[in-house]
Design a protein around this motif. Structure first.
Motif, short mmCIF file in Angstrom:
data_model
loop_
_atom_site.label_atom_id
_atom_site.label_comp_id
_atom_site.label_asym_id
_atom_site.label_seq_id
_atom_site.Cartn_x
_atom_site.Cartn_y
_atom_site.Cartn_z
N ASP A 1 2.08 -1.42 -9.52
CA ASP A 1 2.92 -1.78 -8.12
C ASP A 1 4.61 -1.27 -8.03
O ASP A 1 4.76 -0.65 -7.20
CB ASP A 1 2.30 -2.85 -7.35
CG ASP A 1 0.82 -2.55 -7.16
OD1 ASP A 1 -0.15 -1.16 -6.77
OD2 ASP A 1 -0.19 -3.20 -6.99
N LEU A 2 4.68 -3.07 -9.47
CA LEU A 2 6.48 -2.66 -8.82
C LEU A 2 6.70 -1.43 -8.92
O LEU A 2 8.14 -1.09 -8.96
CB LEU A 2 6.61 -4.02 -9.47
CG LEU A 2 6.45 -5.55 -9.05
CD1 LEU A 2 6.86 -6.69 -9.81
CD2 LEU A 2 7.25 -5.42 -7.67
N GLN A 3 6.82 -0.73 -10.88
CA GLN A 3 7.17 0.80 -11.08
C GLN A 3 7.39 1.12 -9.67
O GLN A 3 8.29 2.27 -9.79
CB GLN A 3 6.24 0.70 -12.50
CG GLN A 3 6.97 -0.24 -13.26
CD GLN A 3 5.68 -0.28 -14.73
OE1 GLN A 3 5.41 0.07 -14.30
NE2 GLN A 3 6.24 -0.61 -15.68
N ASP B 1 20.59 -3.51 0.51
CA ASP B 1 19.85 -4.18 -1.17
C ASP B 1 18.03 -4.69 -0.64
O ASP B 1 17.59 -3.64 0.53
CB ASP B 1 19.94 -5.30 -1.07
CG ASP B 1 21.39 -4.87 -1.42
OD1 ASP B 1 22.08 -4.64 -2.05
OD2 ASP B 1 22.42 -6.49 -1.19
N VAL B 2 17.35 -4.63 -2.41
CA VAL B 2 15.94 -4.69 -1.45
C VAL B 2 15.37 -5.52 -1.91
O VAL B 2 15.39 -6.73 -2.76
CB VAL B 2 15.67 -3.37 -3.24
CG1 VAL B 2 14.13 -3.45 -2.34
CG2 VAL B 2 16.07 -1.76 -1.87
N ALA B 3 13.79 -6.08 -1.70
CA ALA B 3 13.21 -7.04 -1.32
C ALA B 3 11.73 -6.47 -2.01
O ALA B 3 11.52 -5.77 -1.35
CB ALA B 3 13.17 -8.12 -0.54
N LEU B 4 11.80 -7.51 -2.79
CA LEU B 4 10.43 -6.88 -3.50
C LEU B 4 9.24 -8.21 -3.65
O LEU B 4 9.98 -9.22 -4.00
CB LEU B 4 10.16 -6.04 -4.75
CG LEU B 4 10.82 -4.51 -4.80
CD1 LEU B 4 11.07 -3.75 -6.30
CD2 LEU B 4 10.37 -3.68 -3.99
N PRO B 5 8.64 -7.67 -4.22
CA PRO B 5 7.04 -9.27 -3.55
C PRO B 5 6.39 -9.47 -4.86
O PRO B 5 6.26 -8.31 -5.74
CB PRO B 5 5.66 -8.55 -2.95
CG PRO B 5 5.89 -7.04 -2.91
CD PRO B 5 7.52 -6.79 -3.32
N ASP C 1 1.30 -0.85 -0.33
CA ASP C 1 0.31 -0.07 0.01
C ASP C 1 0.89 0.89 0.04
O ASP C 1 1.63 1.72 1.36
CB ASP C 1 -0.81 -0.36 1.03
CG ASP C 1 -1.75 1.28 1.30
OD1 ASP C 1 -2.32 1.41 0.33
OD2 ASP C 1 -1.81 1.77 2.34
N ALA C 2 0.38 1.88 -1.11
CA ALA C 2 1.76 2.53 -0.92
C ALA C 2 1.34 4.27 -0.27
O ALA C 2 2.41 4.89 0.59
CB ALA C 2 1.58 3.42 -2.51
N GLN C 3 0.51 4.09 0.54
CA GLN C 3 0.32 5.37 1.78
C GLN C 3 1.00 4.88 2.62
O GLN C 3 1.63 5.63 3.26
CB GLN C 3 -1.18 5.26 1.60
CG GLN C 3 -1.61 6.96 0.66
CD GLN C 3 -3.60 7.23 0.96
OE1 GLN C 3 -3.54 6.02 1.59
NE2 GLN C 3 -3.35 7.90 0.44
#
Length: 333
Positions: free
Chosen positions: A287-289, A216-220, A197-199
């Motif tokens: 969302d990922l972008q 580093d980053v983990a993305l779903p 959720d961006a907010q």
């Protein structure tokens, strides 16, 4: 002349830094290591060279911290750099009687055994634990014990609340952190997406610029159905899509990504009663972008890599209509 030379050097540095895009990596979170042809094709297409493999969990059993569900290999993993990941339940670090030095030794011994049996050589291990204020002291002591026992590099997963409140929750003495940029909200009957959720993210991520650890980053790339009964959460149905649900279960749409079960059925290993609701939560390409765009603004340094959670054909097929998809997402940095 000096003025123009300085401007040229600045532009040159900007050009060089813009080429340093994060590498694509994946978490592998199954107990049996065996890649499908489709998964291998996706890894090759996105030039993936590193996998973060969940080696085992550590949880309490009869008040003793023990390793559970160790990974088994049905094929070799020679084509990839392997980083063993150990998931530790916070209950372990909350136990006042836990001996962190002994636990660190057992952790490393178990990793060594898995590596020896499968002839795997590693240079790094990762510890995944959502420690809290109450478990902070024990967790930090555990990391220090690992430091004393191994020369391997150590990384740790970092949640958003640990970023925002790092002065209170502490910063582990590790070589790098991995910002887990997902699971941001409470799993509930409301219309918010608990995965992203961006907010909600905006309330935490601005603190990342001041976090004193390389990240580093983990993305779903996963999704699930939230099973609701009488507006209360019954459980989660992992790795299903809207189309799957509508194909397998008689439902009527109540709105975007929310369905009501219209006929009793046992599906996905659970009993769905007429009148139950399924709230579908997933992460779209947009969302990922959006995530990468926001992270680019907030992180001081471009991450070394983005680790996608998790490597599974069901997850990958959501984005497979676009070639080199994960490389393209990473290029947003």
């Amino acid at each position: 002349m000096k003025k123009y030379l300085g401007l040229f050097l600045a532009l040159l540095l900007m050009a060089c830094s813009s080429d340093e895009k994060p590498a694509v990596s994946f978490y592998y979170w199954k107990t049996i290591y065996s890649l499908s042809a489709f998964e291998k094709q996706q890894l090759k297409e996105n030039q993936v060279s590193k996998l973060y493999l969940r080696y085992f969990d550590i949880a309490l059993k009869d008040r003793v911290a023990i390793p559970l569900m160790p990974i088994r290999f049905q094929e070799k993993v020679d084509d990839f750099t392997v980083v063993p990941v150990v998931y530790i339940k916070n209950e372990v670090m909350l136990d006042p009687e836990i001996q962190v030095a002994a636990l660190a030794q057992r952790t490393l011994s178990m990793i060594d055994k898995i590596n020896e049996v499968n002839r795997i050589s590693v240079e790094e291990i990762q510890i995944d634990c959502d420690w809290t204020l109450k478990s902070r002291e024990q967790f930090m002591a555990y990391i220090e014990a690992l430091r004393r026992e191994t020369t391997l590099k150590i990384s740790a997963t970092i949640r958003l609340h640990q970023i925002k409140y790092h002065r209170e929750t502490g910063v582990p003495n590790v070589d790098r952190g991995v910002l887990m940029y997902y699971n941001m909200g409470r799993i509930d009957s409301d219309d918010l997406n608990s995965i992203y959720d961006a907010q909600t993210a905006s309330k935490y991520i601005k603190s990342a610029a001041h976090y004193p650890l390389a990240l580093d980053v983990a993305l779903p790339i996963f999704g699930w159905g939230v099973h609701l009964r009488n507006h209360k959460v019954v459980g989660l149905i992992p790795k299903i899509t809207d189309k799957q649900l509508q194909r397998d279960v008689k439902t009527q749409a109540l709105g975007k990504h929310r369905f009501e079960v219209t006929e009793d059925i046992i599906a996905y290993g659970t009993y769905l009663r007429a009148g139950d609701q399924i709230k579908m939560e997933a992460v779209t390409k947009a969302d990922l972008q959006e995530m990468v765009s926001e992270l680019r603004k907030q992180l001081q340094v471009v991450p070394r890599e983005i680790i996608y959670y998790d490597l599974d054909s069901i997850n990958l097929k959501t984005y497979s209509d676009e070639k080199e998809f994960y490389k393209k997402i990473n290029s947003g940095f």
